[in-house]
Structures are given as C-alpha cells and as structure tokens.
Design a protein around this motif. Sequence first.
Motif, short mmCIF file in Angstrom:
data_model
loop_
_atom_site.label_atom_id
_atom_site.label_comp_id
_atom_site.label_asym_id
_atom_site.label_seq_id
_atom_site.Cartn_x
_atom_site.Cartn_y
_atom_site.Cartn_z
N THR A 150 42.35 44.38 28.97
CA THR A 150 43.39 45.22 29.57
C THR A 150 42.80 46.49 30.19
N ASP A 151 41.72 47.01 29.60
CA ASP A 151 41.08 48.19 30.17
C ASP A 151 40.33 47.86 31.45
N VAL A 152 39.68 46.70 31.48
CA VAL A 152 38.89 46.29 32.65
C VAL A 152 39.80 46.00 33.84
N SER A 153 40.98 45.48 33.57
CA SER A 153 41.88 45.10 34.67
C SER A 153 42.33 46.31 35.49
N GLN A 154 42.45 47.47 34.85
CA GLN A 154 42.88 48.70 35.54
C GLN A 154 44.14 48.46 36.37
N GLY A 155 45.05 47.67 35.82
CA GLY A 155 46.30 47.42 36.51
C GLY A 155 46.26 46.30 37.53
N LYS A 156 45.08 45.75 37.79
CA LYS A 156 44.98 44.66 38.75
C LYS A 156 45.46 43.35 38.12
N LYS A 157 45.86 42.42 38.97
CA LYS A 157 46.17 41.09 38.50
C LYS A 157 44.88 40.29 38.34
N GLY A 158 44.91 39.31 37.43
CA GLY A 158 43.70 38.52 37.19
C GLY A 158 44.01 37.04 37.09
N ARG A 159 42.96 36.23 37.15
CA ARG A 159 43.12 34.78 37.04
C ARG A 159 41.85 34.17 36.48
N ILE A 160 42.00 33.00 35.89
CA ILE A 160 40.84 32.25 35.38
C ILE A 160 40.26 31.45 36.54
N VAL A 161 38.96 31.57 36.74
CA VAL A 161 38.33 30.96 37.92
C VAL A 161 37.16 30.04 37.53
N ASN A 162 37.33 29.32 36.43
CA ASN A 162 36.26 28.43 35.97
C ASN A 162 35.90 27.37 37.00
N GLY A 163 36.87 26.94 37.80
CA GLY A 163 36.64 25.79 38.67
C GLY A 163 36.20 26.10 40.08
N LEU A 164 36.00 27.36 40.42
CA LEU A 164 35.60 27.68 41.79
C LEU A 164 34.21 27.14 42.11
N TYR A 165 33.25 27.41 41.23
CA TYR A 165 31.90 26.87 41.41
C TYR A 165 31.85 25.47 40.83
N ARG A 166 31.17 24.57 41.53
CA ARG A 166 31.16 23.16 41.16
C ARG A 166 30.00 22.79 40.22
N TYR A 167 29.28 23.77 39.72
CA TYR A 167 28.16 23.49 38.84
C TYR A 167 28.65 23.09 37.45
N ARG A 168 27.78 22.41 36.69
CA ARG A 168 28.12 22.01 35.33
C ARG A 168 28.06 23.24 34.41
N PRO A 169 29.16 23.56 33.71
CA PRO A 169 29.15 24.74 32.85
C PRO A 169 28.37 24.51 31.56
N LEU A 170 27.87 25.61 31.00
CA LEU A 170 27.22 25.57 29.70
C LEU A 170 28.30 25.51 28.61
N PRO A 171 27.94 25.17 27.37
CA PRO A 171 28.91 25.19 26.27
C PRO A 171 29.48 26.60 26.10
N PRO A 172 30.74 26.73 25.70
CA PRO A 172 31.38 28.05 25.58
C PRO A 172 30.58 29.04 24.73
N GLU A 173 30.00 28.55 23.62
CA GLU A 173 29.26 29.48 22.76
C GLU A 173 28.01 30.02 23.44
N VAL A 174 27.41 29.22 24.32
CA VAL A 174 26.23 29.66 25.07
C VAL A 174 26.64 30.66 26.14
N ILE A 175 27.76 30.41 26.80
CA ILE A 175 28.26 31.34 27.81
C ILE A 175 28.50 32.71 27.19
N VAL A 176 29.17 32.71 26.04
CA VAL A 176 29.47 33.98 25.36
C VAL A 176 28.18 34.68 24.94
#
Length: 280
Positions: A150-176
């Motif tokens: 909520t602090d990072v958004s600074q009032g802006k709208k946001g969205r999840i964009v996992n699918g924009l890049y077509r590369y194979r994602p790493l496991p969630p724990e590795v990403i974090v």
Amino acid sequence: MGNQVEKLTHLNYAEVPTADPNGFDPDDDGPRIGVSYIFSNNDDDDDDHHQQDERMDRFSSDNHRAVTYDEKPYDPQDELECAISYREECVYETNRGAAAHSAESLLNKCRPGDLLEFVATGQYPHWAVYVGDFQVVHLHRAEIKNNFLTDVSQGKKGRIVNGLYRYRPLPPEVIVRNALDHVGSRDRELYWRNSECFAAWCRFGKREFKIGGEIRIGKQPYKLKLIFSEKKSHVLEFQSLEDVIMEKRRNDQIGKDAVTQELANHLNATHEIKEEHFVN
C-alpha cells in the motif's frame, strides 16, 4: 562500463530513422533501428519534476513545434499495446484489457512471487515483487527496498503481470529469495536499469534483464512492435532486451496519443525534407 562516463539522453522519433504508423516507409518497408540506452539513467528513479523536465525536452526540437502533455487520471485507453520478439519468437506481449485495481483490492489477489505493476498516466510504470505479508520488494531511486504494498502504490492502481513475459518462471520461493537477497543494494551494487528489469529478473532469472547482460555486436535481434490499431503498427529493432524495455517504458510514460503524434510529426517532416531536396 563502470559508472556513467557521460549521459546519452533518449533520442525522439524525429531524430531516429523510422517508418510511418502503418508500418511502411516510402523508400524501405523493413523495420527501423531503435535507440541504444548504454549511458542512460534509471528511468523511474527520478522525481516527478525531473521526469517532467525531461519529457518537455524530449518533445522539443528546432524543426518541430513543442508538444506538451498535461497530467490526467489513469486512462487505459491511452496505453499503447506492444509486443517484443527475439529472432521472430514472441517473448513479451501486453495483455489487452488487463484491469488495474486499488492497492487494497490487489492485496487480496497477490501470491508470493507475483510480479506487480503500478500504473498512472504520465509516469513510468513501477514494478515490484510480492513477497508475502502484504509486502513487496522493488527498485526505487537507485535502491532495492522492502515496503508494504500500500505504501509503494502511492495511490496508483496496480495489476498482476506474471504473464506479460513469455519466459519460464522460477519457483515462487526462488523468486522471493531473489528479491529479498538484494534488499539494501544501491548505486554501484545494482545490476538493473529500472524496477521492471529487477522484478522480471527475480521471477525469470535471465541475465538479459541485467545491465550489460547482452553483448551489443551490431545485430538487431529484438523487435518492438507498437500496435496502434488492428491495421496500424510500427516496428523498431534493438540490440538488447534492456534497450527494448527502456523504449517500451518511455512509450508507457508518454502514452499512445503522444507516440502516435511523434510518428506523425516525423513522417510529415520527412516528406517536407524530401520535397525540398527535390525542388532544389
């Protein structure tokens, strides 16, 4: 290349060989060469006043009337659709009609490892990695930080964009872990040009998102297709994914109408120069 030796500012379409918005040029129907950002600064690390000054400079030239863009509420209709390809393989494509949500609503949709994009008209989109517990890790003003969403958004709208890049994602724990391991890194310790490059690297782990991750050897393997409508598009070629992302983000900042106007101005100026040479 170390720290900046000099600053190479972005060249607008009036200074770069380009084609008309239909994707065709009277003399050459091939895609045109884009801009290299080897010496350019992080785009979304600047404050609002600096961004506005650069935006004004970018659209002023001796041969073209100055173009100004007023700040206005976020308008999805002003987003320019685009696609990135590498050697004819699509590696990125905008999600047509993707909805943006308030920060509070976005929290209910996020999962650790998700990529988030915060958008506002007239500003560079800001990317972050959701790491759980209502927090994100992001690159902001030359430092990687861990803050509440909520602090990072600074009032802006946001969205999840996992699918924009077509590369194979790493496991969630590795990403974090990729994100959290770099919290506190700043200035010369950074390997990413902007928040999007950092967040995408955390999720996909590809060196192409890092500064200097690809050797520029004169070839232009990347193509950025700007999609104005079903029948009108424009293609630029680039040497690296890093350069493509910088150009894409610049277009995100100024909006579809401004990019369209840039191309139209350049096309008209090109025709005027050709006619002048012909008369002489």
